[in-house]
Structure formats: C-alpha cells, structure tokens
Design a protein around this motif. Structure first.
Motif, PDB file in Angstrom:
ATOM      1  N   GLN A  64      93.626  19.286  84.845  1.00  0.00           N
ATOM      2  CA  GLN A  64      93.730  18.006  85.571  1.00  0.00           C
ATOM      3  C   GLN A  64      92.761  17.970  86.903  1.00  0.00           C
ATOM      4  O   GLN A  64      92.755  17.042  87.588  1.00  0.00           O
ATOM      5  CB  GLN A  64      95.084  18.265  86.290  1.00  0.00           C
ATOM      6  CG  GLN A  64      96.309  18.236  85.364  1.00  0.00           C
ATOM      7  CD  GLN A  64      96.766  19.811  84.856  1.00  0.00           C
ATOM      8  OE1 GLN A  64      95.842  20.559  84.595  1.00  0.00           O
ATOM      9  NE2 GLN A  64      98.142  19.921  84.664  1.00  0.00           N
ATOM     10  N   THR A  65      91.963  19.179  87.139  1.00  0.00           N
ATOM     11  CA  THR A  65      91.103  18.871  88.342  1.00  0.00           C
ATOM     12  C   THR A  65      89.838  19.017  87.915  1.00  0.00           C
ATOM     13  O   THR A  65      88.980  18.811  88.706  1.00  0.00           O
ATOM     14  CB  THR A  65      91.305  20.199  89.225  1.00  0.00           C
ATOM     15  OG1 THR A  65      91.134  21.227  88.514  1.00  0.00           O
ATOM     16  CG2 THR A  65      92.916  20.235  89.614  1.00  0.00           C
TER      17      THR A  65
ATOM     18  N   ARG B 234      82.655  16.113  92.438  1.00  0.00           N
ATOM     19  CA  ARG B 234      82.262  16.654  93.560  1.00  0.00           C
ATOM     20  C   ARG B 234      81.010  17.389  93.288  1.00  0.00           C
ATOM     21  O   ARG B 234      80.042  17.133  94.198  1.00  0.00           O
ATOM     22  CB  ARG B 234      83.280  17.768  94.069  1.00  0.00           C
ATOM     23  CG  ARG B 234      82.957  18.449  95.318  1.00  0.00           C
ATOM     24  CD  ARG B 234      82.863  17.748  96.627  1.00  0.00           C
ATOM     25  NE  ARG B 234      84.142  16.853  96.691  1.00  0.00           N
ATOM     26  CZ  ARG B 234      84.324  15.539  97.327  1.00  0.00           C
ATOM     27  NH1 ARG B 234      83.147  15.103  97.844  1.00  0.00           N
ATOM     28  NH2 ARG B 234      85.195  14.945  97.385  1.00  0.00           N
ATOM     29  N   LEU B 235      80.520  18.100  92.342  1.00  0.00           N
ATOM     30  CA  LEU B 235      79.246  18.673  91.966  1.00  0.00           C
ATOM     31  C   LEU B 235      78.134  17.801  91.935  1.00  0.00           C
ATOM     32  O   LEU B 235      77.315  17.999  92.542  1.00  0.00           O
ATOM     33  CB  LEU B 235      79.489  19.484  90.607  1.00  0.00           C
ATOM     34  CG  LEU B 235      78.078  20.057  90.370  1.00  0.00           C
ATOM     35  CD1 LEU B 235      77.642  21.115  91.386  1.00  0.00           C
ATOM     36  CD2 LEU B 235      78.548  20.907  88.891  1.00  0.00           C
ATOM     37  N   LYS B 236      78.580  16.419  91.327  1.00  0.00           N
ATOM     38  CA  LYS B 236      77.350  15.499  91.206  1.00  0.00           C
ATOM     39  C   LYS B 236      77.144  15.141  92.670  1.00  0.00           C
ATOM     40  O   LYS B 236      75.954  14.701  92.911  1.00  0.00           O
ATOM     41  CB  LYS B 236      77.984  14.262  90.625  1.00  0.00           C
ATOM     42  CG  LYS B 236      78.097  14.668  88.877  1.00  0.00           C
ATOM     43  CD  LYS B 236      78.588  13.385  88.336  1.00  0.00           C
ATOM     44  CE  LYS B 236      78.709  13.812  86.623  1.00  0.00           C
ATOM     45  NZ  LYS B 236      79.445  12.554  85.951  1.00  0.00           N
TER      46      LYS B 236
ATOM     47  N   GLN C 243      94.108  28.993  99.964  1.00  0.00           N
ATOM     48  CA  GLN C 243      93.585  28.189  98.694  1.00  0.00           C
ATOM     49  C   GLN C 243      92.850  27.075  99.249  1.00  0.00           C
ATOM     50  O   GLN C 243      91.928  26.463  98.649  1.00  0.00           O
ATOM     51  CB  GLN C 243      94.725  28.032  97.655  1.00  0.00           C
ATOM     52  CG  GLN C 243      94.897  28.998  96.596  1.00  0.00           C
ATOM     53  CD  GLN C 243      93.903  29.364  95.861  1.00  0.00           C
ATOM     54  OE1 GLN C 243      92.969  30.339  96.080  1.00  0.00           O
ATOM     55  NE2 GLN C 243      93.895  28.763  94.898  1.00  0.00           N
ATOM     56  N   ILE C 244      93.572  26.511 100.139  1.00  0.00           N
ATOM     57  CA  ILE C 244      93.164  25.120 100.797  1.00  0.00           C
ATOM     58  C   ILE C 244      91.802  25.415 101.571  1.00  0.00           C
ATOM     59  O   ILE C 244      90.736  24.699 101.346  1.00  0.00           O
ATOM     60  CB  ILE C 244      94.125  24.705 101.735  1.00  0.00           C
ATOM     61  CG1 ILE C 244      95.404  24.185 101.275  1.00  0.00           C
ATOM     62  CG2 ILE C 244      93.280  23.757 102.595  1.00  0.00           C
ATOM     63  CD1 ILE C 244      96.410  23.950 102.090  1.00  0.00           C
ATOM     64  N   GLN C 245      91.655  26.601 102.109  1.00  0.00           N
ATOM     65  CA  GLN C 245      90.208  27.120 102.981  1.00  0.00           C
ATOM     66  C   GLN C 245      89.162  27.261 101.670  1.00  0.00           C
ATOM     67  O   GLN C 245      87.913  26.626 101.818  1.00  0.00           O
ATOM     68  CB  GLN C 245      90.624  28.307 103.539  1.00  0.00           C
ATOM     69  CG  GLN C 245      91.278  28.313 104.720  1.00  0.00           C
ATOM     70  CD  GLN C 245      91.689  29.580 105.470  1.00  0.00           C
ATOM     71  OE1 GLN C 245      91.857  30.428 104.621  1.00  0.00           O
ATOM     72  NE2 GLN C 245      91.608  29.564 106.737  1.00  0.00           N
TER      73      GLN C 245
ATOM     74  N   SER D  96      84.374  24.658  99.189  1.00  0.00           N
ATOM     75  CA  SER D  96      83.719  24.154  98.010  1.00  0.00           C
ATOM     76  C   SER D  96      83.550  22.722  98.161  1.00  0.00           C
ATOM     77  O   SER D  96      83.045  22.104  96.838  1.00  0.00           O
ATOM     78  CB  SER D  96      84.694  24.350  96.505  1.00  0.00           C
ATOM     79  OG  SER D  96      84.737  25.726  96.526  1.00  0.00           O
ATOM     80  N   GLY D  97      83.809  22.131  99.005  1.00  0.00           N
ATOM     81  CA  GLY D  97      83.558  20.694  99.164  1.00  0.00           C
ATOM     82  C   GLY D  97      84.588  19.590  98.958  1.00  0.00           C
ATOM     83  O   GLY D  97      84.387  18.425  98.966  1.00  0.00           O
ATOM     84  N   PHE D  98      85.778  19.990  98.764  1.00  0.00           N
ATOM     85  CA  PHE D  98      86.877  19.273  98.445  1.00  0.00           C
ATOM     86  C   PHE D  98      87.516  18.787  99.726  1.00  0.00           C
ATOM     87  O   PHE D  98      87.593  19.366 100.874  1.00  0.00           O
ATOM     88  CB  PHE D  98      87.986  19.843  97.569  1.00  0.00           C
ATOM     89  CG  PHE D  98      87.431  19.880  96.401  1.00  0.00           C
ATOM     90  CD1 PHE D  98      87.279  18.921  95.354  1.00  0.00           C
ATOM     91  CD2 PHE D  98      87.022  21.334  95.741  1.00  0.00           C
ATOM     92  CE1 PHE D  98      86.855  19.238  94.039  1.00  0.00           C
ATOM     93  CE2 PHE D  98      86.792  21.606  94.628  1.00  0.00           C
ATOM     94  CZ  PHE D  98      86.435  20.730  93.797  1.00  0.00           C
TER      95      PHE D  98
END
Length: 129
Positions: free
Chosen positions: A89-90, A97-99, A57-59, A64-66
């Motif tokens: 919550q996220t 992040r998308l912006k 999940q972390i990967q 995804s840019g987080f």
C-alpha cells in the motif's frame, strides 16, 4: 478516565522525553490524527504506551522525506510496529518520494556545477551550461 487508564498512559512530557520529539511536534502529530490521545480530568493529553512506537515511526518517515499527509495515508501497521517493513500500500508513495528526491539532487548538482564554473571562470555562465 479511570485511575487504571491514567496509570498506564503517558503525559506529553514523558512521551517527548522517551522519543526525543518536542512537545510541540507531539501536539502537532496528535492534531493531525497520527496519534490518539485522551484528556485527563485536568485537561492534559494522555497517550497510550504505543504512542512511543508511533512517534518514533513518524520521525523515521519524516526523516525519509515523507510529509504528515503522506504518513496519514499509510496503513496503521506502518505506525503501530517500530521498524515496520514497507508494504504494498505504501510502495507507490515511496517510489514517488524517491523520484522527487532524485530530481532535487539533480537540480542541486546542476546548481553546484554552475557555481563552480562561476568561481573558476569569474563569469555567470548562460543557462543550460
């Protein structure tokens, strides 16, 4: 640590092999509080089976840019369930992040256009063109 607990845990090398993450990355995730390890009698890190899901999940989130700081702020359910759906919550962090990614894309497109113009005209165009 009891023998039973050790038998059900993974060493860092096995966790790396099963997830494709480097040992160094796993150590870093652990140090950042994203994984929970214990220490065996010989001082080596031992991870629960759930760590396989957590590392995957972390990967995915990093891809995804987080950042790790972003991921640390996510609710536990985002790390405990492989392929977990996003939750309320996220969503604000995800939109931000998308912006940010869209701004980076726009900037790269402007740079690309300037370079194409430089190549075609042989001169450096003024800023804003």
């Amino acid at each position: 640590m009891s023998r039973t607990a050790l038998e059900t845990s993974l060493g860092i090398g096995e966790l790396a092999r099963r997830t494709g993450a480097s040992v160094r990355s796993i150590r870093h995730y652990d140090e950042q509080g994203l994984l929970a390890s214990t220490r065996s009698e010989n001082g080596y890190r031992a991870f629960p089976e759930l760590a396989v899901t957590q590392v995957r999940q972390i990967q995915r989130m990093i891809a995804s840019g987080f950042s790790l700081a972003d991921i640390r702020s996510f609710p536990d359910c985002m790390l405990m369930i492989e392929g977990a759906a996003t939750c309320e919550q996220t969503s604000a962090v995800q939109r931000d992040r998308l912006k940010s990614i869209e701004r980076q894309i726009a900037d790269l497109e402007r740079r690309r256009a300037r370079l194409l113009k430089m190549l075609s005209e042989g001169v450096v165009p003024p800023l804003g063109q």
